[in-house]
Write a protein that holds these residues in place. Sequence first.
Motif, PDB file in Angstrom:
ATOM      1  N   CYS A  92       0.826  -1.207   0.000  1.00 13.59           N
ATOM      2  CA  CYS A  92       0.000   0.000   0.000  1.00 13.59           C
ATOM      3  C   CYS A  92       0.859   1.256   0.000  1.00 13.59           C
ATOM      4  CB  CYS A  92      -0.942   0.001   1.201  1.00 13.59           C
ATOM      5  SG  CYS A  92      -2.311  -1.174   1.084  1.00 13.59           S
ATOM      6  N   SER A  95       1.964   2.067  -3.314  1.00 11.04           N
ATOM      7  CA  SER A  95       0.876   2.167  -4.299  1.00 11.04           C
ATOM      8  C   SER A  95       1.006   1.082  -5.362  1.00 11.04           C
ATOM      9  CB  SER A  95       0.866   3.559  -4.952  1.00 11.04           C
ATOM     10  OG  SER A  95       0.609   4.562  -3.999  1.00 11.04           O
ATOM     11  N   GLU A 100      -5.107  -0.024  -4.837  1.00 13.04           N
ATOM     12  CA  GLU A 100      -5.761   1.271  -4.990  1.00 13.04           C
ATOM     13  C   GLU A 100      -7.144   1.355  -4.344  1.00 13.04           C
ATOM     14  OE1 GLU A 100      -6.328  -1.395  -8.519  1.00 13.04           O
ATOM     15  OE2 GLU A 100      -4.570  -0.557  -7.532  1.00 13.04           O
ATOM     16  N   ARG A 119      -5.060   5.359   4.190  1.00 12.10           N
ATOM     17  CA  ARG A 119      -4.753   6.057   2.944  1.00 12.10           C
ATOM     18  C   ARG A 119      -4.984   7.552   3.060  1.00 12.10           C
ATOM     19  NH1 ARG A 119      -3.738   4.330  -2.022  1.00 12.10           N
ATOM     20  NH2 ARG A 119      -4.396   2.201  -1.532  1.00 12.10           N
ATOM     21  N   GLN A 260      -9.136  10.324  -5.408  1.00 15.40           N
ATOM     22  CA  GLN A 260      -8.070   9.338  -5.375  1.00 15.40           C
ATOM     23  C   GLN A 260      -7.816   8.762  -3.983  1.00 15.40           C
ATOM     24  OE1 GLN A 260      -6.026   8.260  -8.271  1.00 15.40           O
ATOM     25  NE2 GLN A 260      -7.985   9.018  -9.051  1.00 15.40           N
ATOM     26  N   ALA A 275      -0.445  10.501  -8.607  1.00 14.96           N
ATOM     27  CA  ALA A 275      -1.782   9.967  -8.867  1.00 14.96           C
ATOM     28  C   ALA A 275      -2.294  10.416 -10.219  1.00 14.96           C
ATOM     29  CB  ALA A 275      -2.750  10.411  -7.767  1.00 14.96           C
ATOM     30  N   ASN A 279      -1.405   6.846 -11.702  1.00 11.48           N
ATOM     31  CA  ASN A 279      -2.531   5.981 -11.314  1.00 11.48           C
ATOM     32  C   ASN A 279      -3.429   5.687 -12.506  1.00 11.48           C
ATOM     33  OD1 ASN A 279      -1.525   6.117  -8.758  1.00 11.48           O
ATOM     34  ND2 ASN A 279      -3.361   6.984  -7.823  1.00 11.48           N
TER      35      ASN A 279
END
Length: 282
Positions: A92, A95, A100, A119, A260, A275, A279
């Motif tokens: 985590c 990432s 996610e 998060r 996010q 992100a 992401n």
Amino acid sequence: MTYAPKQLKKLHNYLKDKTGLSPAALGIVGDAAHRGGYHCGRDRTVSGDYSVVESSRDRRGLSNAASAIDIGGFAKNGKTLRGLSLWLVGQCRKSAPGTEDIREIIYSPDGKRVKRWDRLGKRSSGDDSHLWHTHISYFRDSEGKDKTALFKRYFGGSDSGSKNPSRPSRRPAPKPRYSFPLPGGYYFGWAHWGNESISGWYGTRFKGVSSRTWLKRFGSQLSKRGWPVGKGRKYLRRFGNDGKYGDEWDHLARAFQRDQGLAVDGLIGPATWRAAFRNPIT
């Protein structure tokens, strides 16, 4: 009535096979007296419930589905609850793919202390029951998404042999994928917040490119991701993508951070930048 959704039950069955735990030691839905938290659906939420109010992903996905699983202590084939918990938290923090949709992990690294990876960065611990089990919460809008792939990496499984692989549910971030251009400790934000806050107003340059251009690249990236950015649109409505940080940029950054599952402060630092440029689009 709160129920265990299909993808959490799929994870429950996978973990039962890999850990040897009884079904009772892999909890999805809390007991009838349980109120609030990710083990509960809409029918059991309470006023101000953190599992609803702190993230737009939770508000958007709220249903009667439970969104958490508890994993009891196990030791099988060299794998343990503590080892799994530390590995999950490490994934985590990086990432890594498959993380996610995880909102939080409450665990014990040593059987003496309870810690929480959150998060949104709002909490760091939990009650003593987590000395003996690990709790994993998922954002509520991920109810229909597979949750086993991450665990298969830990237990040594693979999806590669599937005869009917599912189609990917996420699109990769658009290119070009720029790395965060500012030095450590710097971020894009208000002009009056000191030297570390880069606003795009003063012509400073980083990696040979003006700060205003870098900020415009961030706005363009969100537009490529499907966000309504530009003059007359929802975000940057008045001045467009001008690369000069102000109220509209603060509003845009906060909206993206909420989407996010990031800490919401309106400042565009490494995590928010990554992100946008790294992401996948969900």
